[in-house]
Design a protein around this motif. Structure first.
Motif, mmCIF file in Angstrom:
data_model
loop_
_atom_site.group_PDB
_atom_site.id
_atom_site.type_symbol
_atom_site.label_atom_id
_atom_site.label_comp_id
_atom_site.label_asym_id
_atom_site.label_seq_id
_atom_site.Cartn_x
_atom_site.Cartn_y
_atom_site.Cartn_z
ATOM 1 N N THR A 87 0.833 -1.204 0.000
ATOM 2 C CA THR A 87 0.000 0.000 0.000
ATOM 3 C C THR A 87 0.870 1.257 0.000
ATOM 4 O OG1 THR A 87 -0.121 -0.084 2.403
ATOM 5 C CG2 THR A 87 -1.872 -1.187 1.191
ATOM 6 N N LEU A 88 0.402 2.316 -0.682
ATOM 7 C CA LEU A 88 1.146 3.572 -0.802
ATOM 8 C C LEU A 88 0.481 4.718 -0.049
ATOM 9 C CD1 LEU A 88 2.004 3.389 -4.614
ATOM 10 C CD2 LEU A 88 3.389 2.618 -2.690
ATOM 11 N N TRP A 89 -0.818 4.623 0.196
ATOM 12 C CA TRP A 89 -1.521 5.737 0.831
ATOM 13 C C TRP A 89 -1.109 5.948 2.283
ATOM 14 C CZ3 TRP A 89 -4.323 4.642 5.168
ATOM 15 C CH2 TRP A 89 -4.652 3.285 5.390
ATOM 16 N N ASP A 90 -0.583 4.890 2.939
ATOM 17 C CA ASP A 90 -0.240 5.012 4.347
ATOM 18 C C ASP A 90 1.252 5.259 4.566
ATOM 19 O OD1 ASP A 90 0.532 2.586 3.400
ATOM 20 O OD2 ASP A 90 -0.189 1.409 5.108
ATOM 21 N N LYS A 91 1.958 5.594 3.484
ATOM 22 C CA LYS A 91 3.384 5.876 3.627
ATOM 23 C C LYS A 91 3.601 7.326 4.090
ATOM 24 C CE LYS A 91 4.895 1.848 2.291
ATOM 25 N NZ LYS A 91 3.630 1.148 2.369
ATOM 26 N N PRO A 92 4.687 7.602 4.786
ATOM 27 C CA PRO A 92 4.964 8.969 5.280
ATOM 28 C C PRO A 92 4.994 10.023 4.174
ATOM 29 C CG PRO A 92 6.400 7.384 6.360
ATOM 30 C CD PRO A 92 5.690 6.642 5.293
ATOM 31 N N ILE A 93 5.506 9.632 2.990
ATOM 32 C CA ILE A 93 5.597 10.621 1.907
ATOM 33 C C ILE A 93 4.218 11.084 1.481
ATOM 34 C CG2 ILE A 93 5.635 8.797 0.178
ATOM 35 C CD1 ILE A 93 7.440 12.231 0.115
ATOM 36 N N SER A 94 3.205 10.166 1.564
ATOM 37 C CA SER A 94 1.835 10.555 1.192
ATOM 38 C C SER A 94 1.287 11.575 2.178
ATOM 39 C CB SER A 94 0.936 9.311 1.162
ATOM 40 O OG SER A 94 1.405 8.365 0.247
ATOM 41 N N LEU A 95 1.531 11.335 3.472
ATOM 42 C CA LEU A 95 1.071 12.294 4.479
ATOM 43 C C LEU A 95 1.817 13.614 4.359
ATOM 44 C CD1 LEU A 95 -0.629 12.890 6.987
ATOM 45 C CD2 LEU A 95 1.202 11.863 8.382
ATOM 46 N N LEU A 96 3.111 13.529 4.037
ATOM 47 C CA LEU A 96 3.908 14.743 3.902
ATOM 48 C C LEU A 96 3.411 15.608 2.751
ATOM 49 C CD1 LEU A 96 6.333 16.447 4.768
ATOM 50 C CD2 LEU A 96 7.765 15.019 3.268
ATOM 51 N N VAL A 97 3.099 14.980 1.612
ATOM 52 C CA VAL A 97 2.593 15.738 0.456
ATOM 53 C C VAL A 97 1.269 16.398 0.819
ATOM 54 C CG1 VAL A 97 1.687 15.519 -1.877
ATOM 55 C CG2 VAL A 97 3.787 14.338 -1.246
ATOM 56 N N PHE A 98 0.402 15.660 1.498
ATOM 57 C CA PHE A 98 -0.884 16.232 1.877
ATOM 58 C C PHE A 98 -0.696 17.424 2.813
ATOM 59 C CE2 PHE A 98 -4.538 16.373 4.783
ATOM 60 C CZ PHE A 98 -5.573 16.554 3.882
ATOM 61 N N LEU A 99 0.192 17.302 3.815
ATOM 62 C CA LEU A 99 0.411 18.389 4.765
ATOM 63 C C LEU A 99 1.065 19.603 4.089
ATOM 64 C CD1 LEU A 99 1.587 16.394 7.900
ATOM 65 C CD2 LEU A 99 -0.639 17.432 7.487
ATOM 66 N N LEU A 100 1.975 19.355 3.139
ATOM 67 C CA LEU A 100 2.615 20.461 2.430
ATOM 68 C C LEU A 100 1.591 21.279 1.651
ATOM 69 C CD1 LEU A 100 5.929 18.827 1.144
ATOM 70 C CD2 LEU A 100 5.687 20.570 2.922
ATOM 71 N N LEU A 101 0.659 20.575 1.004
ATOM 72 C CA LEU A 101 -0.352 21.299 0.235
ATOM 73 C C LEU A 101 -1.288 22.078 1.150
ATOM 74 C CD1 LEU A 101 -1.254 18.584 -2.454
ATOM 75 C CD2 LEU A 101 0.062 20.690 -2.794
ATOM 76 N N VAL A 102 -1.675 21.469 2.257
ATOM 77 C CA VAL A 102 -2.538 22.194 3.205
ATOM 78 C C VAL A 102 -1.792 23.405 3.787
ATOM 79 C CG1 VAL A 102 -3.729 22.007 5.416
ATOM 80 C CG2 VAL A 102 -3.923 20.153 3.777
ATOM 81 N N GLY A 103 -0.537 23.176 4.158
ATOM 82 C CA GLY A 103 0.241 24.281 4.727
ATOM 83 C C GLY A 103 0.495 25.387 3.721
ATOM 84 N N PHE A 104 0.772 25.034 2.465
ATOM 85 C CA PHE A 104 1.001 26.059 1.442
ATOM 86 C C PHE A 104 -0.242 26.922 1.261
ATOM 87 C CE2 PHE A 104 0.945 27.577 -2.944
ATOM 88 C CZ PHE A 104 2.196 28.185 -3.032
ATOM 89 N N GLU A 105 -1.430 26.260 1.193
ATOM 90 C CA GLU A 105 -2.657 27.044 1.002
ATOM 91 C C GLU A 105 -2.906 27.955 2.211
ATOM 92 O OE1 GLU A 105 -7.455 26.476 0.058
ATOM 93 O OE2 GLU A 105 -6.218 24.748 0.668
ATOM 94 N N TRP A 106 -2.656 27.438 3.387
ATOM 95 C CA TRP A 106 -2.918 28.259 4.601
ATOM 96 C C TRP A 106 -1.970 29.467 4.661
ATOM 97 C CZ3 TRP A 106 -0.050 29.573 8.943
ATOM 98 C CH2 TRP A 106 -0.781 30.121 9.996
ATOM 99 N N ILE A 107 -0.682 29.216 4.336
ATOM 100 C CA ILE A 107 0.289 30.337 4.363
ATOM 101 C C ILE A 107 -0.077 31.382 3.330
ATOM 102 C CG2 ILE A 107 2.702 30.937 3.927
ATOM 103 C CD1 ILE A 107 3.451 28.214 5.126
ATOM 104 N N TRP A 108 -0.458 30.992 2.142
ATOM 105 C CA TRP A 108 -0.807 31.937 1.080
ATOM 106 C C TRP A 108 -2.039 32.737 1.467
ATOM 107 C CZ3 TRP A 108 2.268 32.330 -3.306
ATOM 108 C CH2 TRP A 108 1.854 33.264 -4.265
ATOM 109 N N ARG A 109 -3.050 32.028 2.041
ATOM 110 C CA ARG A 109 -4.224 32.762 2.482
ATOM 111 C C ARG A 109 -3.862 33.740 3.586
ATOM 112 N NH1 ARG A 109 -9.401 30.596 1.632
ATOM 113 N NH2 ARG A 109 -9.995 31.244 3.744
ATOM 114 N N ARG A 110 -2.898 33.379 4.383
ATOM 115 C CA ARG A 110 -2.453 34.286 5.447
ATOM 116 C C ARG A 110 -1.831 35.544 4.879
ATOM 117 N NH1 ARG A 110 -3.714 34.658 10.816
ATOM 118 N NH2 ARG A 110 -1.979 35.568 12.019
#
Length: 779
Positions: free
Chosen positions: A751-774
């Motif tokens: 499985t690939l969805w439960d790998k750390p890199i998958s969580l990292l990509v998801f968090l990076l995208l969420v963090g990027f959107e939040w910083i830009w909105r800020r």
């Protein structure tokens, strides 16, 4: 690139560079679903920012980041994974079944003039087609099995000699399928002559059909069987009066061709070598022949006889061309009691005949009301028998036209027991007065060969009748009134003049009309009566013939009913000869069963006398001497003696319901051969009587030596296979289907969805959107 992805996702055993690994989703979606879902997510992302009060560039960046975030989330929810399937290829199996039964030793293989055994034909075939077998072994997994009564493992290069006593193709085929159960089967190859005790049953055929297994068969031996002629059975009485005609019923069987339509059969006295009788056997369409052989032996004592058949052409098995049997010739007078109610003409002639016959000791009684009687004969009686033991002094009892009360119910019950248990004979002589209707409801009614249910059962004829003999009488050797040379006869038989009313003296003026429907199922018609008005010189049909003489077995004895008392009239045509030839053999036939009990104090019987290995043979001793019964022995010892002289004791125990009279036991033979059963008990004294038991293996293949290629052909066609001649064996290579099976095992999944890199990509995208909105003051 694959190595980088493996590093990012932390993959070791299975990665993106694995050629057997396939990227996929645990919850896959169709391509059009992906397209719509991504479009909808991007549209929602744009709509969430298109009214934002900021620059166009900022709105585009934020909408793109959110759309990418939603797409990544959709991908993770679908369960991205790497999958590697585990598949195995299993070779198909070829089951080769080689017949190893004894029939493979029969020499009908090969071609005419160069006959070899079926086994030699098989070995030559395997050697000549070794290249074909080598290729099949390389392509498939070949299982070699021998079979006779069942299947067993063999090696192709070390096939054992045929030694099986019998063949069970159905059971063997079932065993073979059990050995390869659950495996892909290309086919079953049977090398056999086809001779089998059984056929594949429904269960085996359903299994073949369910697995789509074709059967290919190669027929060994001659497809046109070499003929074999055999004496199948000989039925003859064990005891006969010396001087009487011995009748032997012979059954012959012809198997295969080349034997000829007619074969000579002889009855031989093994002690003297004399040929007693010769017959020609004619076979029917089924290859069977039945004939009756006869001989008159005057000397008393046990005689060893044999029936032999001589084939006109080559015969496959000579050992089954003869059957031996033993007959004891007894030289003692036959003891007859004749009881009648009044001195009619038939009574006068019959009592005189019994007095003249030197081989008969008779007592003739006329019984009147009040049980007064007049007697004649060479043995005087003080009174009628009053016990079973007194009745035992007579082999045959003749009852004429009298009422049962004149004898008494108790005496009749004792007579019934004497006939049923001791084998005495009973002859009814019908008349106008009491017999048979007065006997309805009496102790002897069951001994009448016809039922007396309605008035139509027995009535009278309106005009004279004539008598004719049936084939049944001829088979018993009875009613042979015509001797060779008399009335133009070539062989003994029934004179046609007796059936022709034109002679005058052949007409019987008084006879009873017995309805055919009243005749009991166990009764046999020995002679028929035809009214004069219905007689035709060229023969009459069964619809205008009525039973005139009936015979019926009752327990150990026999009952005969004669429906006329006018036999005496035949004296006008041939003096006393015809009457004597009618009555004397009939009376002596009735007395034969009692011969086995006569003066002996016990009776030894074995059942069956022709047994098979493993079949129980019942040995029975009946005590006839009251002193032996009173001794109450706890057991009687007999012995079984084999051909090599070795003996085995058989202890007979008293039967629970035998009242101390019957003792029985069971002997189970474990080998074939000829065995003698005899008494070996000091309490019983010395007894010369013995019984011979012939034991053979069950369904001995020597009795059915011909091949049965038809069975193999039918089995092959039914299963979608093919029957092959020996010369076409090489075709099997092209006929066998390819049944290789690819087996899918449990797949390996990373499985690939439960790998750390998958969580990292998801968090990076969420963090990027939040910083830009800020930065644009939206957060």
């Amino acid at each position: 690139m694959n190595a980088m992805l493996d590093m990012l996702f932390g993959l070791n055993e299975m990665g993106f560079g694995d050629p057997d690994a396939v990227f996929g989703f645990a919850r896959p979606l169709a391509a059009w679903v992906w397209a719509i879902a991504i479009g909808v997510l991007l549209a929602l992302s744009w709509l969430s920012y298109w009214r934002l009060a900021c620059s166009r560039r900022t709105r585009l960046v934020l909408a793109s980041v959110r759309g990418l975030l939603l797409v990544v989330l959709l991908v993770l929810v679908s369960g991205p994974e790497l999958r590697r399937d585990n598949e195995q290829t299993e070779e198909d199996w070829l089951v080769v079944m080689v017949d190893r039964s004894g029939s493979m030793l029969l020499p009908d293989g090969g071609v005419i003039g160069q006959r070899v055994t079926r086994d030699a034909q098989l070995r030559s075939l395997l050697q000549e087609e070794s290249a074909v077998l080598d290729r099949l072994t390389a392509e498939k997994r070949v299982l070699w099995l021998g079979f006779d009564a069942g299947a067993f493992d063999i090696e192709r290069d070390a096939i054992p000699s045929p030694a099986g006593r019998t063949t069970a193709l159905g059971d063997s085929l079932r065993d073979a399928l059990d050995r390869v159960a659950g495996r892909p089967i290309s086919g079953v190859l049977i090398l056999s002559d086809g001779r089998s005790l059984d056929q594949p049953n429904r269960s085996v055929m359903r299994s073949l059909d369910r697995q789509r297994v074709p059967v290919f068969a190669v027929g060994l031996g001659s497809d046109e069987p070499i003929g074999d002629l055999a004496v199948r059975s000989v039925q003859a009485p064990g005891v006969v009066f010396a001087g009487d005609v011995l009748m032997a019923q012979v059954e012959l069987e012809r198997q295969g061709g080349g034997i000829g339509d007619d074969s000579e059969v002889v009855l031989v006295d093994l002690d003297t070598g004399e040929i007693l009788d010769t017959r020609d056997a004619s076979f029917d369409e089924s290859g069977r022949a039945s004939l009756t052989m006869s001989a008159r032996v005057a000397e008393a004592g046990e005689r060893r006889l044999a029936v032999r058949v001589s084939p006109t052409n080559e015969d496959l098995i000579a050992e089954n061309n003869a059957v031996e049997f033993a007959v004891e010739m007894v030289d003692r007078p036959l003891r007859v009691l004749y009881v009648d109610g009044y001195p009619r003409w038939e009574h006068r002639y019959l009592k005189s005949l019994l007095l003249r016959e030197s081989s008969v000791r008779s007592s003739s009684l006329l019984i009147a009301a009040g049980r007064r009687f007049e007697q004649e004969g060479d043995v005087e009686l003080a009174s009628l028998p009053e016990s079973v033991e007194e009745w035992a002094a007579f082999d045959v009892v003749v009852i004429g036209d009298l009422r049962p009360e004149l004898i008494g119910e108790r005496a009749l019950s004792q007579l019934r027991e004497h006939i049923a248990d001791r084998g005495a004979g009973l002859i009814w002589l019908g008349g106008d007065g009491a017999t048979p209707w007065a006997w309805r409801g009496s102790a002897l009614e069951d001994l009448l060969p016809m039922s007396l249910e309605t008035e139509r059962s027995v009535s009278g004829f309106d005009d004279p009748v004539t008598m004719s003999r049936t084939e049944a009488a001829a088979s018993f050797g009875l009613l042979g009134l015509e001797l060779a040379g008399e009335f133009g006869a070539v062989e003994p038989g029934w004179p046609d003049l007796l059936s022709d009313p034109a002679t005058g003296w052949s007409r019987l003026w008084g006879a009873q009309r017995i309805d055919a429907s009243a005749v009991k199922p166990g009764a046999v018609t020995l002679a028929t009566l035809t009214p004069e008005s219905m007689y035709r010189p060229n023969g009459v049909g069964a619809d205008v013939q009525w039973p005139g003489v009936l015979m019926m077995r009752f327990g150990a004895g026999t009952s005969v009913y004669v429906a006329t008392d006018e036999i005496w009239r035949w004296r006008y045509g041939r003096g006393e000869d015809l009457s004597e030839r009618f009555w004397v053999p009939l009376i002596r036939q009735m007395g034969r069963a009692s011969l086995t009990r006569g003066d002996r104090n016990l009776l030894l019987t074995v059942t069956p006398e022709d047994a098979t290995v493993g079949q129980g043979v019942r040995v029975v001793i009946e005590l006839l001497d009251q002193s032996l019964i009173d001794a109450r022995p706890s057991a009687i010892v007999t012995e079984v003696v084999a051909g090599d002289g070795l003996s085995m004791p058989i202890v007979l125990a008293p039967d629970p319901d035998g009242r101390g009279r019957y003792f029985s036991g069971v002997w189970t033979p474990i080998e074939s051969g000829r065995f003698v059963v005899r008494i070996n008990d000091p309490l019983m004294g010395r007894h010369e009587g013995e019984r011979v038991v012939r034991v053979a293996w069950p369904d001995d293949e020597s009795r059915r030596p011909e091949t049965d290629h038809g069975l193999l052909k039918n089995l092959s066609e039914t299963t979608g296979g093919q029957f092959l001649e020996v010369s076409a064996f090489a075709e099997i290579e092209a006929l066998l289907p390819n049944r290789e099976v690819t087996i899918a095992g449990e797949p390996e999944i990373e499985t690939l969805w439960d790998k750390p890199i998958s969580l990292l990509v998801f968090l990076l995208l969420v963090g990027f959107e939040w910083i830009w909105r800020r930065l644009v003051r939206l957060a």
